[in-house]
Write a protein that holds these residues in place. Structure first.
Motif, PDB file in Angstrom:
ATOM      1  N   ARG A 114       2.907   6.462   5.127  1.00 11.42           N
ATOM      2  CA  ARG A 114       3.864   5.386   5.395  1.00 11.42           C
ATOM      3  C   ARG A 114       5.292   5.846   5.190  1.00 11.42           C
ATOM      4  O   ARG A 114       6.206   5.314   5.791  1.00 11.42           O
ATOM      5  CB  ARG A 114       3.579   4.206   4.466  1.00 11.42           C
ATOM      6  CG  ARG A 114       2.910   3.023   5.108  1.00 11.42           C
ATOM      7  CD  ARG A 114       1.538   3.389   5.616  1.00 11.42           C
ATOM      8  NE  ARG A 114       0.781   2.264   6.075  1.00 11.42           N
ATOM      9  CZ  ARG A 114      -0.418   1.963   5.602  1.00 11.42           C
ATOM     10  NH1 ARG A 114      -0.978   2.689   4.665  1.00 11.42           N
ATOM     11  NH2 ARG A 114      -1.078   0.947   6.087  1.00 11.42           N
ATOM     12  N   GLN A 138       1.862   8.910  -5.015  1.00  8.28           N
ATOM     13  CA  GLN A 138       0.926   7.807  -4.835  1.00  8.28           C
ATOM     14  C   GLN A 138       0.559   7.648  -3.356  1.00  8.28           C
ATOM     15  O   GLN A 138      -0.619   7.494  -3.014  1.00  8.28           O
ATOM     16  CB  GLN A 138       1.604   6.539  -5.312  1.00  8.28           C
ATOM     17  CG  GLN A 138       0.727   5.695  -6.203  1.00  8.28           C
ATOM     18  CD  GLN A 138       1.552   4.608  -6.833  1.00  8.28           C
ATOM     19  OE1 GLN A 138       2.501   4.112  -6.230  1.00  8.28           O
ATOM     20  NE2 GLN A 138       1.199   4.242  -8.041  1.00  8.28           N
ATOM     21  N   GLU A 141      -1.797  10.349  -2.271  1.00  7.92           N
ATOM     22  CA  GLU A 141      -3.138  10.164  -2.807  1.00  7.92           C
ATOM     23  C   GLU A 141      -3.865   9.071  -2.037  1.00  7.92           C
ATOM     24  O   GLU A 141      -5.038   9.205  -1.668  1.00  7.92           O
ATOM     25  CB  GLU A 141      -3.009   9.794  -4.286  1.00  7.92           C
ATOM     26  CG  GLU A 141      -4.302   9.896  -5.045  1.00  7.92           C
ATOM     27  CD  GLU A 141      -4.157   9.302  -6.421  1.00  7.92           C
ATOM     28  OE1 GLU A 141      -3.028   9.237  -6.923  1.00  7.92           O
ATOM     29  OE2 GLU A 141      -5.186   8.883  -6.972  1.00  7.92           O
ATOM     30  N   ILE A 142      -3.137   8.004  -1.778  1.00 10.90           N
ATOM     31  CA  ILE A 142      -3.750   6.873  -1.092  1.00 10.90           C
ATOM     32  C   ILE A 142      -4.127   7.247   0.325  1.00 10.90           C
ATOM     33  O   ILE A 142      -5.209   6.905   0.807  1.00 10.90           O
ATOM     34  CB  ILE A 142      -2.764   5.689  -1.114  1.00 10.90           C
ATOM     35  CG1 ILE A 142      -2.740   5.099  -2.509  1.00 10.90           C
ATOM     36  CG2 ILE A 142      -3.162   4.646  -0.118  1.00 10.90           C
ATOM     37  CD1 ILE A 142      -1.554   4.244  -2.742  1.00 10.90           C
ATOM     38  N   LYS A 145      -7.200   9.204   0.291  1.00  9.92           N
ATOM     39  CA  LYS A 145      -8.369   8.353   0.062  1.00  9.92           C
ATOM     40  C   LYS A 145      -8.758   7.630   1.346  1.00  9.92           C
ATOM     41  O   LYS A 145      -9.937   7.519   1.688  1.00  9.92           O
ATOM     42  CB  LYS A 145      -8.055   7.347  -1.040  1.00  9.92           C
ATOM     43  CG  LYS A 145      -8.390   7.879  -2.407  1.00  9.92           C
ATOM     44  CD  LYS A 145      -8.079   6.877  -3.470  1.00  9.92           C
ATOM     45  CE  LYS A 145      -8.346   7.498  -4.815  1.00  9.92           C
ATOM     46  NZ  LYS A 145      -7.633   6.828  -5.885  1.00  9.92           N
ATOM     47  N   ALA A 146      -7.747   7.120   2.020  1.00 11.07           N
ATOM     48  CA  ALA A 146      -8.023   6.397   3.261  1.00 11.07           C
ATOM     49  C   ALA A 146      -8.648   7.325   4.289  1.00 11.07           C
ATOM     50  O   ALA A 146      -9.597   6.951   4.990  1.00 11.07           O
ATOM     51  CB  ALA A 146      -6.730   5.793   3.797  1.00 11.07           C
ATOM     52  N   GLU A 507      -4.285 -15.828   2.148  1.00 10.67           N
ATOM     53  CA  GLU A 507      -3.436 -14.715   2.577  1.00 10.67           C
ATOM     54  C   GLU A 507      -2.598 -15.062   3.792  1.00 10.67           C
ATOM     55  O   GLU A 507      -2.104 -14.190   4.485  1.00 10.67           O
ATOM     56  CB  GLU A 507      -4.310 -13.493   2.887  1.00 10.67           C
ATOM     57  CG  GLU A 507      -4.806 -12.826   1.639  1.00 10.67           C
ATOM     58  CD  GLU A 507      -5.734 -11.669   1.921  1.00 10.67           C
ATOM     59  OE1 GLU A 507      -6.017 -11.411   3.104  1.00 10.67           O
ATOM     60  OE2 GLU A 507      -6.179 -11.038   0.958  1.00 10.67           O
ATOM     61  N   ARG A 519       7.997  -3.977   9.902  1.00 11.38           N
ATOM     62  CA  ARG A 519       8.287  -3.054   8.803  1.00 11.38           C
ATOM     63  C   ARG A 519       9.693  -3.273   8.248  1.00 11.38           C
ATOM     64  O   ARG A 519      10.006  -2.813   7.167  1.00 11.38           O
ATOM     65  CB  ARG A 519       8.147  -1.609   9.271  1.00 11.38           C
ATOM     66  CG  ARG A 519       6.865  -1.340   9.956  1.00 11.38           C
ATOM     67  CD  ARG A 519       5.958  -0.390   9.269  1.00 11.38           C
ATOM     68  NE  ARG A 519       6.059  -0.308   7.843  1.00 11.38           N
ATOM     69  CZ  ARG A 519       5.725   0.752   7.168  1.00 11.38           C
ATOM     70  NH1 ARG A 519       5.323   1.801   7.807  1.00 11.38           N
ATOM     71  NH2 ARG A 519       5.798   0.775   5.862  1.00 11.38           N
TER      72      ARG A 519
ATOM     73  N   PRO B 732       2.093  -0.186   1.393  1.00 16.86           N
ATOM     74  CA  PRO B 732       1.541  -1.494   1.056  1.00 16.86           C
ATOM     75  C   PRO B 732       0.494  -1.361  -0.045  1.00 16.86           C
ATOM     76  O   PRO B 732      -0.214  -0.358  -0.125  1.00 16.86           O
ATOM     77  CB  PRO B 732       0.920  -1.953   2.371  1.00 16.86           C
ATOM     78  CG  PRO B 732       0.677  -0.728   3.137  1.00 16.86           C
ATOM     79  CD  PRO B 732       1.682   0.278   2.704  1.00 16.86           C
ATOM     80  N   SER B 735      -5.200  -5.006  -0.498  1.00 18.26           N
ATOM     81  CA  SER B 735      -6.513  -4.431  -0.212  1.00 18.26           C
ATOM     82  C   SER B 735      -6.763  -4.348   1.289  1.00 18.26           C
ATOM     83  O   SER B 735      -7.681  -3.680   1.748  1.00 18.26           O
ATOM     84  CB  SER B 735      -7.596  -5.257  -0.882  1.00 18.26           C
ATOM     85  OG  SER B 735      -7.511  -6.588  -0.418  1.00 18.26           O
ATOM     86  N   ASN B 738      -5.642  -0.737   2.094  1.00 15.53           N
ATOM     87  CA  ASN B 738      -6.067   0.367   1.238  1.00 15.53           C
ATOM     88  C   ASN B 738      -7.564   0.320   0.992  1.00 15.53           C
ATOM     89  O   ASN B 738      -8.189  -0.729   1.129  1.00 15.53           O
ATOM     90  CB  ASN B 738      -5.339   0.290  -0.102  1.00 15.53           C
ATOM     91  CG  ASN B 738      -3.870   0.566   0.054  1.00 15.53           C
ATOM     92  OD1 ASN B 738      -3.490   1.562   0.652  1.00 15.53           O
ATOM     93  ND2 ASN B 738      -3.050  -0.323  -0.449  1.00 15.53           N
ATOM     94  N   ARG B 741     -10.678   1.690  -4.066  1.00 14.78           N
ATOM     95  CA  ARG B 741     -10.211   2.499  -5.199  1.00 14.78           C
ATOM     96  C   ARG B 741      -8.696   2.545  -5.247  1.00 14.78           C
ATOM     97  O   ARG B 741      -8.082   2.368  -6.298  1.00 14.78           O
ATOM     98  CB  ARG B 741     -10.738   3.931  -5.061  1.00 14.78           C
ATOM     99  CG  ARG B 741     -12.140   4.105  -5.501  1.00 14.78           C
ATOM    100  CD  ARG B 741     -12.201   4.268  -7.017  1.00 14.78           C
ATOM    101  NE  ARG B 741     -13.556   4.506  -7.460  1.00 14.78           N
ATOM    102  CZ  ARG B 741     -14.147   5.688  -7.403  1.00 14.78           C
ATOM    103  NH1 ARG B 741     -13.482   6.720  -6.931  1.00 14.78           N
ATOM    104  NH2 ARG B 741     -15.376   5.834  -7.837  1.00 14.78           N
ATOM    105  N   ALA B 742      -8.124   2.791  -4.081  1.00  8.67           N
ATOM    106  CA  ALA B 742      -6.669   2.901  -4.019  1.00  8.67           C
ATOM    107  C   ALA B 742      -6.025   1.584  -4.423  1.00  8.67           C
ATOM    108  O   ALA B 742      -5.036   1.553  -5.153  1.00  8.67           O
ATOM    109  CB  ALA B 742      -6.232   3.300  -2.622  1.00  8.67           C
ATOM    110  N   LYS B 745      -6.135   1.183  -8.050  1.00 11.14           N
ATOM    111  CA  LYS B 745      -5.202   2.068  -8.734  1.00 11.14           C
ATOM    112  C   LYS B 745      -3.763   1.559  -8.597  1.00 11.14           C
ATOM    113  O   LYS B 745      -2.962   1.657  -9.509  1.00 11.14           O
ATOM    114  CB  LYS B 745      -5.307   3.470  -8.129  1.00 11.14           C
ATOM    115  CG  LYS B 745      -5.010   4.511  -9.178  1.00 11.14           C
ATOM    116  CD  LYS B 745      -4.638   5.821  -8.623  1.00 11.14           C
ATOM    117  CE  LYS B 745      -3.873   6.577  -9.696  1.00 11.14           C
ATOM    118  NZ  LYS B 745      -3.204   7.726  -9.170  1.00 11.14           N
ATOM    119  N   LEU B 746      -3.488   1.029  -7.424  1.00 13.51           N
ATOM    120  CA  LEU B 746      -2.125   0.547  -7.191  1.00 13.51           C
ATOM    121  C   LEU B 746      -1.816  -0.692  -8.001  1.00 13.51           C
ATOM    122  O   LEU B 746      -0.657  -0.981  -8.282  1.00 13.51           O
ATOM    123  CB  LEU B 746      -1.937   0.262  -5.706  1.00 13.51           C
ATOM    124  CG  LEU B 746      -1.768   1.469  -4.801  1.00 13.51           C
ATOM    125  CD1 LEU B 746      -1.831   1.043  -3.360  1.00 13.51           C
ATOM    126  CD2 LEU B 746      -0.446   2.143  -5.074  1.00 13.51           C
TER     127      LEU B 746
END
Lengths: 611, 801
Positions: A114, A138, A141-142, A145-146, A507, A519, B732, B735, B738, B741-742, B745-746
């Motif tokens: 991002r 961060q 890392e994210i 993971k994604a 939401e 954005r 962002p 959930s 992401n 897990r992320a 963590k965030l």
């Protein structure tokens, strides 16, 4: 109501999957014994299982003479082989052949990035820098993971491939139906409804339900996969458009005078008299907004969660009968008779942008799911694709013999156009590319004139409403193969739906957040920041963040006389001034160069030695 | 009056030893005089009661206060006052002034206030104690300076505050790193002190558990096979030892020691630097002399104690000699020497200085003989008792003799690694063989010759290396080879010859190197000579290679140029199309072009069936014409609309002209252009419109206020620019975007507390501080001399190195 081909009992693919998963989990020692017993590599059974897992996609089970509809399992297989080491013979000496975390392909991780690191930041203090570093780490890392979780997207889109240069457009629906498995073949059907005139249709968000309304008042909703009818009524009024609200339980119907809302039993729940003479409907799922375009030239936003009209915007362009939504930023696109397409948000009274697209009036507009491309067709018989990323310039255009009256984008970017009684579908190279208009991917002729087009989400199916009824045609590779079970699950139960409804309502995105670039909301409001700063300076009488003026240090031995102090001060001042002048001088030639360069012809390779 | 009496008294005292019989008379006289005095005083007082008394009495007191104690005086005053009323005036009669017939015998008793006893008079003459104390007091008072005024209360308080602040801030500063760490920590878990997980004895764990899977069974089998203590001792001895190896305290101590050492070192360094800066020549001379003496002493002791070390020392001396020979330091060829040479004729001192220099040179160069002589002796000793020489010496020499590391490194870049390996393997061998040869006394002449050649070569090499690299310390010595005495003498003789033939030999060697080169490339030769020759050769080869390299470099430099240019040329075509594209972008896009793009019409397979298929062509044409007309209109309308929008969005200028002000006004008269220009305030130009270069688009520039209400409008603390902050909020955290897990963590909470646990305040022990708050370094700074001997030794070693 009758269904054309075999309506036969379908076995849900879900069940297949469940069966596949219900197998007793094998332990590693068991596997060892098996593998040692058979001595076979784990490849073939895997492949077979893959096949089993994806029965709902049209695929090539029989060898078709004319064409091939197949999948590409190579990439998947490769990755599987890579992931599956050979079973070790001796357990105690076993070493992990792939120690550490699994590597993640960079380009996949890049997709989830991002932070734009190409932008240079102004100098930051160490404390700030540490925060920035934390944020960047961060993000990385994210994204990793994604990217790793991409592995879970096991399904692959189907496709249609002509045999050595054969035009796929020549393949007709009958061939496809013949080639695909029975569950997929059942998805192609025709509803012959000649009585109640041309039909508009709409699939629910999950892609499980279909609602259609004929101009002569026929409104019906059904679970189109099982062909189970939910309701069928005649509203005794002209039906201009029909649309599901957030779930399949609510149905908005634009009737001749007012807008009505029915439930899935066909019971009228509301009649909205403030929305009169509505011609088109759009539902924004994340904002719970129903956008209506009316003959009177008003674009009205109705919040269906609270039942309030949020905004009624006058487009000042006469009758509105062309409308679509941009799924990326929830902006509504309206086509006008003067050849322009205007972009609307409920928060702003004027259009966010106006694009002149055609010489004649605009007949149809469609925006793809990523919000990158817009397809328009006009009275000048042209079909154009525009880039929506800031420039709004046409990327490609094509003249059609009779202009497209209806357009629709699929989830994976296929463009369908209804021209008279023919439906043409164009496909792009990949998911992110615009459809190339040179060669149609598929064509289909219908029994009547097209009146409504809608791709079914998560199914390779295009629903066409026409004067002769409804046609559900197979379009391989149209839909996203992997669905998010928590977001829009085609197989969800009633309970799941209710739960999802609550979550979605929690939401809900406020309507005023709709803007061209979503954005931009993650940016600081610079104008009010500046304003506040200015106000603060005014209030205090000085700028607390300003650089302190230079104060010469006191010196000894009579060198701290007033004259010398002034001198030193002046020196610093002059230096600063010189810096400013230097900067401006540096900028000037750049500007001049910019101005001068375009005139120059091809620059020579030796130019670099001139400077 | 009192003074007078005292004087008398003193006189009497003085007389005491002489006439005791006078005493009675003296007494009488005193009494008489006292009475008289009192009477006269009374009369006087009565005469001038009011005027004089106040004058007189203070006067009298002030007059003779001198050295009488205050008490008496006071009493007297009181008596005088009380005597003013007439009752007991007699009693207080006192002589106010000295009588005319004052003799040294008229002594009154009044003065002392105590009776005079005979015993007192009989006592030896000495200062009475009472007087002494008075004197003491007096001196004390005199010596004491005036007491300074105490400080202001505020000032005192301020000083107290400052001191207190300094103390507390120092005490608190030790928490700074912890506070910082906690502030920056991603997550804090309270209570801080974690309960240590208790060691559950394995038998407890094992008892209710059985090995079921094959893996477990196998593991247990292995454990049993190895007699691993499965149950009884929880830890094996090794584990215990490792646990005990270094406790936290110990580690800390060690760290502190290291810190101390480092600090000390820095002090020593600073000291050395300081001393180095001292410009006094004399000081340095003295220093040098002291050093030389010391070294000599040390050397002597070393010779006795440790011959090997002495040898090394000698080697050092040798090195100094070599350095001396190398340099022109004492050759009287410098600037200074030349200037002195001019003066030398006339100046004795200059002459002496020059001579000194020369002598020094001689001394330094002569050292060789001394050293070699001693060496020779040593060598003979060694020869006799070979066992005396420890192997280490030879080894050291070998390493010293070994290929120059600098050269090797250079070499490795050119040659293949394999060759180097061979060299390193093969080099020691010949030296060893050489040693054996030297031991064996029967050598063939040829062998000797070979040996000599070797030495020659080595020497040559050394010299060359010296020439090549002046900076390279010439520590590589070989004269002290443990080889035989003869060889050494031979060598010395040869070296002179060699110096003469230096040039020739070098040339020869170049040629030889060239000849050898192919051999070397082919592989290692088994013979000794080539092997020994290898090093110098290599140097030569290196030089050659360098030359070659330089030549090659030119080639290389020339070579990549065209390639680069080619690349650039290749790039250019890319660039040049790129540039026009940009150009095009910058240019105004023609609206007409956009709308009338020539697009191929679709030859669709399925042509839509229409009702009026037959007159499609005609209709098409009609439509086209119609659309063309309409299109023109559409474009014009759109452009007009856009112009209006642009105008509307432009900031307005302010016109402040007043018609008729300063000039004629009225119908049909307009304010002059000059005036209008003067009073027109131009609005600042806003940023360029987004649709400036997009003719077919109107983008609304108005701000979305509703959305802006949701945006961040205050920069949080550490950020100074909005871009910095934006970067931190770009990812962002929901959930939706992401993985689970992320997301977790965030959204982890910054502080985690365990329910039901008391959160105690942080303690010094918790974070690894000892209870004594002072750090080790501060102690060192205060008294750097309090150091353990070990450290001192260590430091010395360092400084020596």
């Amino acid at each position: 109501m009758e269904t054309a081909p075999k309506p036969g009992r379908d076995v849900l693919p879900k069940k297949d999957k469940l069966q596949a998963k219900k197998k007793k989990p094998r332990r590693y020692w068991e596997e060892e014994t098996i593998s040692t017993a058979t001595g076979a590599s784990p490849g073939p059974p895997r492949k077979k299982r893959n096949r089993e897992l994806r029965p709902q996609r049209p695929k090539n089970t029989h060898t078709l003479k004319k064409s091939r509809i197949a999948k590409k399992p190579q990439a998947l297989k490769k990755s599987l082989e890579w992931r599956n080491p050979e079973p070790q013979q001796i357990l105690s000496e076993a070493q992990d052949p792939f120690p550490g975390p699994a590597p993640v392909p960079v380009e996949v991780a890049q997709k989830f990035r991002r932070i734009d690191k190409s932008k240079k930041l102004p100098y930051s203090k160490p404390k700030t820098r540490s925060r920035l570093e934390v944020a960047e780490a961060q993000e990385e890392e994210i994204s990793v993971k994604a990217a790793r979780s991409e592995l879970l997207l096991a399904e692959e889109p189907g496709f249609l491939e002509g045999e050595d240069g054969e035009d796929t457009a020549k393949i007709c629906q009958a061939d496809i139906v013949e080639a695909v498995d029975i569950a997929s073949a059942a998805k192609h059907f025709d509803l012959n409804l000649r009585q109640f005139g041309p039909y508009r249709l709409n699939y629910s968000q999950t892609g499980r339900h279909l609602a259609f309304g004929g101009r002569r008042g026929h409104v019906s909703a059904l679970d189109w996969v099982t062909k189970k009818l939910m309701c069928e009524i005649n509203v005794m009024e002209a039906v201009r458009d029909i649309r599901f609200l957030h779930s399949e339980a609510l149905l908005a119907v634009a009737q001749n005078r007012w807008l009505h809302i029915y439930d899935n039993q066909g019971i009228e729940l509301h009649c909205l008299r403030r929305c009169d003479r509505v011609t088109r409907l759009e539902f924004l799922p994340f904002h719970f907004l129903l956008a209506t375009a009316s003959e009177t030239g008003f674009l009205t936003y109705l919040d269906v969660s609270v039942g309030k009209i949020i905004a009624a915007l006058n487009a000042r362009a006469g009758r509105l009968d062309v409308m679509t939504q941009n799924a990326y930023n929830a902006v509504v696109h309206l086509g006008h008779s003067n050849g322009t397409v205007s972009l609307w948000s409920p928060a702003v009274k004027e259009p966010l942008a106006k694009i002149l697209c055609h010489r004649g009036g605009v007949r149809a507009v469609a925006v793809d799911s990523t919000g990158t491309y817009m397809a328009t067709s006009g009275l000048d018989h042209q079909l154009k694709i525009f880039d929506l990323r800031g420039t709004f310039q046409p990327l490609s255009a094509r003249t059609l013999p009779q202009g497209a009256g209806h357009l629709a984008f699929s989830q994976r970017g296929l463009l369908a156009a209804g021209m008279g009684d023919v439906v043409n579908i164009w496909a792009g190279q990949g998911k992110a590319s615009p459809p190339s208009l040179e060669q149609p991917y598929l064509t289909h002729r219908l029994s009547g004139h097209v009146h409504g087009l809608h791709f079914c989400p998560f199914e390779d199916v295009l629903g066409v409403g026409h004067s002769g009824g409804i046609t559900s045609m197979l379009v391989p590779g149209a839909a996203e193969p992997n669905f998010d079970g928590l977001e829009s699950n085609p197989y969800r139960s009633r309970k799941q739906r209710q739960e999802w409804e609550v979550k979605a309502l929690l939401e809900k995105v406020p309507a005023e957040l709709i803007c061209l670039d979503p954005r931009a909301l993650a940016e600081v409001d610079v104008i009010s920041l500046e304003q506040e700063k200015k106000e603060r300076i005014e209030r205090l009488g000085y700028d607390p963040e300003a650089k302190a003026p230079f104060q010469p240090k006191p010196k000894q031995k009579g060198r701290s006389s007033t004259a010398s102090l002034v001198k030193r001060k002046r020196k610093v001042m002059n230096e600063e001034h010189r810096d400013k002048v230097r900067q401006s001088l540096e900028q000037q030639p750049q500007k001049q160069e910019k101005a001068a360069k375009p005139q120059g012809a091809r620059s020579s390779a030796l130019d670099r030695f001139v400077h | 009056m009192i003074g007078g009496s005292r004087k008398c008294f003193a006189a009497a005292r003085r007389l005491l030893p002489f006439g005791l019989p006078l005493l009675a008379h003296v007494k009488q006289a005193a009494e008489m005089s006292a009475i008289l005095a009192a009477e006269s005083l009374l009369a006087l007082c009565e005469q001038e009661e009011l005027e004089d008394f106040p004058k007189e009495s203070p006067m009298s007191t002030s007059e003779d206060e001198g050295d009488s104690d205050g008490e008496r005086k006071h009493q007297k005053l009181l008596e005088a006052i009380s005597s003013l009323d007439g009752r007991n005036r007699r009693k207080l009669a006192e002589r106010s002034e000295a009588s005319l017939k004052v003799s040294e015998f008229t002594v009154s008793l009044e003065g002392s206030g105590e009776r005079l006893f005979l015993s007192d008079l009989l006592e030896p003459v000495k200062t009475s104690s009472s007087l002494a104390t008075v004197k003491k007091q007096l001196t004390r008072i005199k010596s004491k300076k005036t007491v300074e005024l105490p400080l202001n209360k505020e000032e005192v308080e301020r000083i107290h505050r400052e001191v207190a602040f300094n103390k507390t801030s120092q005490a608190l500063s030790k928490w700074d790193p912890i506070v910082l760490k906690n502030r920056q920590a991603e997550q804090l878990v309270f209570p801080l002190k974690k309960e240590q997980s208790a060691f559950a004895p394995i038998e407890h764990v094992v008892s209710g558990w059985k090995a079921r899977t094959p893996l477990e069974q196998e593991i247990f089998n292995l454990l049993h096979k190895n007699k691993q203590p499965v149950t009884d001792p929880l830890l094996t001895p090794v584990e215990k030892a490792s646990l005990k190896a270094m406790s936290l305290e110990e580690a800390k101590m060690r760290r502190a020691e290291l810190q101390r050492a480092r600090a000390l070192q820095s002090y020593y360094e600073a000291k050395a630097r300081r001393e180095k800066k001292i410009k006094s020549k004399k000081y340095h001379k003295v220093l040098k002399k002291g050093k030389t003496k010391k070294t000599l002493k040390e050397f002597k002791t070393l010779q006795k104690v440790n011959p090997t070390a002495a040898l090394e020392e000698l080697e050092k001396l040798e090195k100094a000699r070599m350095m001396e020979r190398m340099s022109l330091k004492h050759q009287n060829s410098g600037k200074w020497a030349k200037s002195k040479a001019i003066m030398a004729k006339y100046d004795l001192e200059a002459r002496q200085a020059m001579q000194e220099q020369l002598a020094r040179n001689k001394e330094l160069t002569q050292k060789l003989q001394v050293a070699s002589r001693s060496e020779e002796e040593e060598g003979s000793i060694e020869e006799e008792g070979d066992l005396l020489v420890p192997d280490a010496v030879n080894e050291a020499q070998m390493t010293a003799d070994g290929p120059n590391p600098w050269m090797v490194r250079n070499h490795s870049s050119d040659m293949k690694d394999a060759e180097i390996q061979k060299d390193t393997e093969q080099l020691p061998e010949p030296v060893a063989s050489e040693d054996s040869e030297s031991e064996g006394e029967q050598k063939t002449v040829a062998e000797e010759e070979i040996l000599l050649k070797e030495f020659e070569e080595r020497r040559l090499l050394r010299e060359k290396s010296r020439l090549n690299q002046d900076t390279e310390p010439v520590g590589r010595q070989k004269t002290k080879d443990s080889s035989s005495q003869e060889v050494l003498s031979e060598l010395r003789a040869l070296s002179q010859k060699l110096n003469k033939e230096n040039h020739q030999s070098r040339k020869q060697k170049v040629s030889s190197a060239r000849t050898v080169l192919p051999i070397q490339r082919e592989g290692p030769a088994g013979e000794e000579e080539p092997l020994l020759l290898q090093r110098p050769e290599r140097a030569e080869i290196l030089e050659e290679l360098d030359e070659l390299g330089e030549e090659g470099c030119f080639h290389n430099k020339e070579l990549p140029r065209p390639a680069l240019e080619g690349q650039k040329l290749e790039m250019n075509p890319d660039n040049q199309p790129g540039a026009p594209v940009e150009k095009n972008k910058e240019q105004m896009i023609d609206l007409q072009n956009i709308l009338t793009t020539k697009s191929p019409s679709v030859k669709s397979l399925a042509v839509p069936t229409t009702v009026e298929l037959e007159d499609e062509q005609e209709r098409d044409q009609k439509q086209v014409i119609k659309e063309a007309f309409a299109g023109d209109d559409v474009i014009r309308d759109f452009l007009r609309e856009k112009r209006e929008a642009v105008e509307a969005s432009k900031p307005k200028d302010m016109d402040l002209t007043l018609p008729g002000w300063g000039e004629w006004g009225g119908v049909g008269l307009k304010p002059s252009a000059k005036k209008r220009r003067r009073f027109l305030i131009k609005a600042p130009e806003g940023p360029p419109r987004k649709d400036k270069n997009l003719p077919n688009v109107i983008i609304n520039e108005k701000r979305n206020i509703h959305a802006a209400a949701h945006q961040v409008r205050v920069l949080p603390y550490p950020f100074t620019h909005h871009q910095q902050f934006e970067r931190t909020i770009q990812t962002p955290i929901g959930s939706t975007w992401n993985t689970q897990r992320a997301f977790q963590k965030l959204t982890t909470p910054k502080v985690v507390t365990k329910p039901g646990h008391i959160i105690k305040p942080i303690k010094a022990e918790d974070v690894g501080y000892r209870s004594s708050s002072r750090s080790d370094l501060s102690v060192i700074q205060r008294n750097p001399k309090q150091l353990s001997i070990r450290h001192k030794k260590h430091l010395k070693k360092i400084s020596k190195d």
